[in-house]
Design a protein around this motif. Structure first.
Motif, PDB file in Angstrom:
ATOM      1  N   GLY A 176      -5.432  40.153 -73.367  1.00  0.00           N
ATOM      2  CA  GLY A 176      -5.178  41.504 -72.876  1.00  0.00           C
ATOM      3  C   GLY A 176      -3.803  42.025 -73.256  1.00  0.00           C
ATOM      4  O   GLY A 176      -3.683  43.090 -73.892  1.00  0.00           O
ATOM      5  N   PRO A 177      -2.731  41.328 -72.900  1.00  0.00           N
ATOM      6  CA  PRO A 177      -1.391  41.771 -73.301  1.00  0.00           C
ATOM      7  C   PRO A 177      -1.205  41.826 -74.817  1.00  0.00           C
ATOM      8  O   PRO A 177      -0.558  42.739 -75.337  1.00  0.00           O
ATOM      9  CB  PRO A 177      -0.465  40.724 -72.660  1.00  0.00           C
ATOM     10  N   TRP A 178      -1.751  40.848 -75.541  1.00  0.00           N
ATOM     11  CA  TRP A 178      -1.644  40.882 -76.999  1.00  0.00           C
ATOM     12  C   TRP A 178      -2.299  42.143 -77.558  1.00  0.00           C
ATOM     13  O   TRP A 178      -1.754  42.807 -78.443  1.00  0.00           O
ATOM     14  CB  TRP A 178      -2.330  39.656 -77.604  1.00  0.00           C
ATOM     15  N   THR A 179      -3.468  42.466 -77.044  1.00  0.00           N
ATOM     16  CA  THR A 179      -4.196  43.637 -77.530  1.00  0.00           C
ATOM     17  C   THR A 179      -3.406  44.912 -77.296  1.00  0.00           C
ATOM     18  O   THR A 179      -3.341  45.794 -78.164  1.00  0.00           O
ATOM     19  CB  THR A 179      -5.569  43.727 -76.839  1.00  0.00           C
ATOM     20  N   HIS A 180      -2.793  45.019 -76.127  1.00  0.00           N
ATOM     21  CA  HIS A 180      -2.011  46.215 -75.810  1.00  0.00           C
ATOM     22  C   HIS A 180      -0.859  46.377 -76.795  1.00  0.00           C
ATOM     23  O   HIS A 180      -0.544  47.494 -77.224  1.00  0.00           O
ATOM     24  CB  HIS A 180      -1.471  46.127 -74.380  1.00  0.00           C
ATOM     25  N   ASP A 181      -0.231  45.274 -77.193  1.00  0.00           N
ATOM     26  CA  ASP A 181       0.868  45.348 -78.146  1.00  0.00           C
ATOM     27  C   ASP A 181       0.379  45.706 -79.546  1.00  0.00           C
ATOM     28  O   ASP A 181       0.953  46.578 -80.215  1.00  0.00           O
ATOM     29  CB  ASP A 181       1.622  44.011 -78.201  1.00  0.00           C
ATOM     30  N   ILE A 182      -0.688  45.048 -79.994  1.00  0.00           N
ATOM     31  CA  ILE A 182      -1.148  45.246 -81.367  1.00  0.00           C
ATOM     32  C   ILE A 182      -1.677  46.655 -81.595  1.00  0.00           C
ATOM     33  O   ILE A 182      -1.629  47.174 -82.720  1.00  0.00           O
ATOM     34  CB  ILE A 182      -2.214  44.190 -81.734  1.00  0.00           C
ATOM     35  N   ARG A 183      -2.162  47.319 -80.538  1.00  0.00           N
ATOM     36  CA  ARG A 183      -2.710  48.656 -80.731  1.00  0.00           C
ATOM     37  C   ARG A 183      -1.659  49.641 -81.254  1.00  0.00           C
ATOM     38  O   ARG A 183      -1.989  50.720 -81.747  1.00  0.00           O
ATOM     39  CB  ARG A 183      -3.339  49.179 -79.450  1.00  0.00           C
ATOM     40  N   PHE A 184      -0.372  49.278 -81.189  1.00  0.00           N
ATOM     41  CA  PHE A 184       0.665  50.106 -81.794  1.00  0.00           C
ATOM     42  C   PHE A 184       0.403  50.314 -83.289  1.00  0.00           C
ATOM     43  O   PHE A 184       0.835  51.315 -83.870  1.00  0.00           O
ATOM     44  CB  PHE A 184       2.041  49.452 -81.627  1.00  0.00           C
ATOM     45  N   LEU A 185      -0.280  49.371 -83.922  1.00  0.00           N
ATOM     46  CA  LEU A 185      -0.556  49.490 -85.349  1.00  0.00           C
ATOM     47  C   LEU A 185      -1.437  50.696 -85.662  1.00  0.00           C
ATOM     48  O   LEU A 185      -1.449  51.187 -86.789  1.00  0.00           O
ATOM     49  CB  LEU A 185      -1.236  48.217 -85.868  1.00  0.00           C
ATOM     50  N   LEU A 186      -2.187  51.183 -84.688  1.00  0.00           N
ATOM     51  CA  LEU A 186      -3.032  52.355 -84.895  1.00  0.00           C
ATOM     52  C   LEU A 186      -2.206  53.631 -84.977  1.00  0.00           C
ATOM     53  O   LEU A 186      -2.667  54.647 -85.489  1.00  0.00           O
ATOM     54  CB  LEU A 186      -4.061  52.482 -83.774  1.00  0.00           C
ATOM     55  N   GLU A 187      -0.977  53.592 -84.448  1.00  0.00           N
ATOM     56  CA  GLU A 187      -0.068  54.737 -84.479  1.00  0.00           C
ATOM     57  C   GLU A 187       1.333  54.249 -84.826  1.00  0.00           C
ATOM     58  O   GLU A 187       2.236  54.268 -83.994  1.00  0.00           O
ATOM     59  CB  GLU A 187      -0.077  55.455 -83.131  1.00  0.00           C
ATOM     60  N   PRO A 188       1.542  53.798 -86.062  1.00  0.00           N
ATOM     61  CA  PRO A 188       2.815  53.169 -86.420  1.00  0.00           C
ATOM     62  C   PRO A 188       4.014  54.086 -86.271  1.00  0.00           C
ATOM     63  O   PRO A 188       5.137  53.614 -86.067  1.00  0.00           O
ATOM     64  CB  PRO A 188       2.606  52.745 -87.878  1.00  0.00           C
ATOM     65  N   GLY A 189       3.800  55.394 -86.358  1.00  0.00           N
ATOM     66  CA  GLY A 189       4.910  56.326 -86.206  1.00  0.00           C
ATOM     67  C   GLY A 189       5.535  56.309 -84.824  1.00  0.00           C
ATOM     68  O   GLY A 189       6.662  56.774 -84.645  1.00  0.00           O
ATOM     69  N   LEU A 190       4.807  55.785 -83.823  1.00  0.00           N
ATOM     70  CA  LEU A 190       5.327  55.729 -82.461  1.00  0.00           C
ATOM     71  C   LEU A 190       6.151  54.467 -82.207  1.00  0.00           C
ATOM     72  O   LEU A 190       6.787  54.342 -81.164  1.00  0.00           O
ATOM     73  CB  LEU A 190       4.176  55.783 -81.453  1.00  0.00           C
ATOM     74  N   MET A 191       6.140  53.531 -83.154  1.00  0.00           N
ATOM     75  CA  MET A 191       6.826  52.264 -82.943  1.00  0.00           C
ATOM     76  C   MET A 191       8.332  52.381 -83.147  1.00  0.00           C
ATOM     77  O   MET A 191       8.797  53.013 -84.098  1.00  0.00           O
ATOM     78  CB  MET A 191       6.271  51.182 -83.884  1.00  0.00           C
ATOM     79  N   LYS A 192       9.070  51.745 -82.252  1.00  0.00           N
ATOM     80  CA  LYS A 192      10.505  51.551 -82.435  1.00  0.00           C
ATOM     81  C   LYS A 192      10.700  50.171 -83.068  1.00  0.00           C
ATOM     82  O   LYS A 192       9.757  49.386 -83.193  1.00  0.00           O
ATOM     83  CB  LYS A 192      11.226  51.635 -81.087  1.00  0.00           C
TER      84      LYS A 192
END
Length: 419
Positions: A176-192
């Protein structure tokens, strides 16, 4: 709604300002969608073409000359900005994920995975989904209520996929926690920068854990999803590599968890706001399925998806150049009155229509049937296994970690006794 002159229109013409990051848009994007469909159904803003009509959205999704491979490129660009160099794993995840690949890679991977994700295989999961839902609902019946999001919609897809894959209880807790983190890859522009570092580490941890599972299944295969993926072969003898199979499993969680959670939450909210439809769902044996289909159309979890034009073309009278980005507003298309009668009404008796909640064409959602099944079972347990469902007091809070997914952070409800 803010109005301003569009650089690509006549200077005397005003346009609706499209801002998917605003709090107003998060609360309710549909009035803005309506204005865009009527005034500027295809317009350029924020460096991309925004399309809102059903016919245009369906056409782009169906046309294979619009590439789905933008995300891997953006991930690479973000890596360069942050000075990240050891990103080969997530770059390969992007290049080898069904969500982001184009043909011929997509056709090859889809041909293998489709042999396992069949309609029959998903239908056979109904008892598994029902057990998972009942386990989550049992404490709620005792307590007389639950938070639909945190107590049911969020843990259900993790529990279902974890059991279908035959993952250990310990691994399921980490997924669950891993999935929440990896979903950032769907919107890379939002990543710091710190997000990027964490995602890279999590992908490595997830892949390593699944590699151990693959080795176990190869020596002792069973009826679980991973064993079936290991056995999947084309008529020519082609198989998934270990890493490709690991990526399929990771993306099952990443692509299926957030959207299924939001489908259930958005659907329950619509039923609460339309009590006559909740009564219909509770009183008849079949409307749970209709409720899922209407929830997908009325307030779809994935509101937008991106494509890149690979050739010069025209959409809605606008000239699109090769390399231009296209933002396909699925939520707007699903409320298009040219396709759906009374589109802003939530109606379980509506004839099934061509909603685009799961996309369309070769990138149509692989897990759509499983998401529908889980939502159907969740609605059934909430409305047909309880004497009543009522919303609790409090202002709704919409998630703000994604602008392409629409879903609630919390949805507390009270329940009647078990029927």
């Amino acid at each position: 709604m803010t109005m301003q002159t569009d650089d690509h229109e006549s200077p005397t013409r005003t346009r609706v300002r499209f801002n998917p990051f605003s709090a107003e848009f998060r609360r309710d994007p549909y009035p803005l969608y309506r204005q865009l469909r009527e005034a500027q159904p295809v317009h350029k803003t924020l460096g991309m073409w925004v399309i809102t009509r059903h016919r245009d959205a369906r056409g782009v999704l169906h046309d294979r000359s619009f590439s789905a491979g933008l995300i891997p490129r953006l991930v690479g660009e973000q890596a360069g900005r942050f000075g990240q160099h050891d990103v080969t794993r997530i770059e390969r995840l992007g290049r080898k994920s069904l969500v982001f690949t184009d043909n011929p890679d997509h056709a090859r991977l889809r041909g293998l995975v489709n042999r396992v994700f069949t309609a029959r295989a998903v239908a056979d999961l109904r008892p598994l989904v029902a057990r998972a839902a009942e386990n989550l609902m049992r404490p709620a019946w005792d307590a007389g209520g639950l938070d639909v999001i945190t107590d049911l919609a969020a843990p259900l897809p993790v529990a279902v996929l974890g059991e279908w894959m035959g993952l250990s209880a310990d691994l399921r807790e980490r997924v669950g926690p891993w999935t929440h983190d990896i979903r950032f890859l769907l919107e890379p522009g939002l990543m710091k920068s710190e997000d990027f570092t964490r995602v890279c580490a999590v992908v490595e941890q997830f892949a390593a854990a699944l590699a151990v599972v693959l080795a176990e299944r190869r020596s002792r295969p069973g009826a679980d999803l991973i064993s079936r993926l290991l056995a999947a072969r084309t008529t020519g003898g082609d198989t998934l590599s270990d890493e490709e199979l690991i990526f399929v499993c990771i993306m099952c969680f990443v692509a299926g968890n957030e959207t299924t959670k939001s489908l259930i939450g958005n659907g329950v909210l619509a039923l609460l706001r339309h009590p006559d439809q909740g009564t219909l769902l509770r009183s008849q044996p079949k409307p749970a399925r209709a409720a899922v289909i209407e929830a997908l159309r009325y307030d779809c979890p994935l509101q937008m998806t991106k494509r890149v034009a690979t050739r010069d073309c025209e959409i809605g009278g606008k000239r699109i150049s090769a390399g231009d980005q296209i933002l396909v507003c699925l939520g707007a298309a699903n409320r298009d009155p040219a396709v759906f009668d009374r589109p802003d009404e939530f109606d379980l008796t509506r004839a099934p229509g061509d909603h685009l909640a799961f996309g369309h064409g070769m990138h149509g959602c692989l897990g759509g049937l499983l998401a529908e099944l889980q939502a159907e079972v969740a609605f059934d347990y909430l409305y047909r296994h309880s004497q009543g469902v009522a919303s609790s007091d409090g202002e709704l809070e919409w998630q703000d970690h994604s602008f392409i997914v629409r879903g609630l952070k919390h949805l507390p409800v009270t329940l009647g006794s078990v029927r």
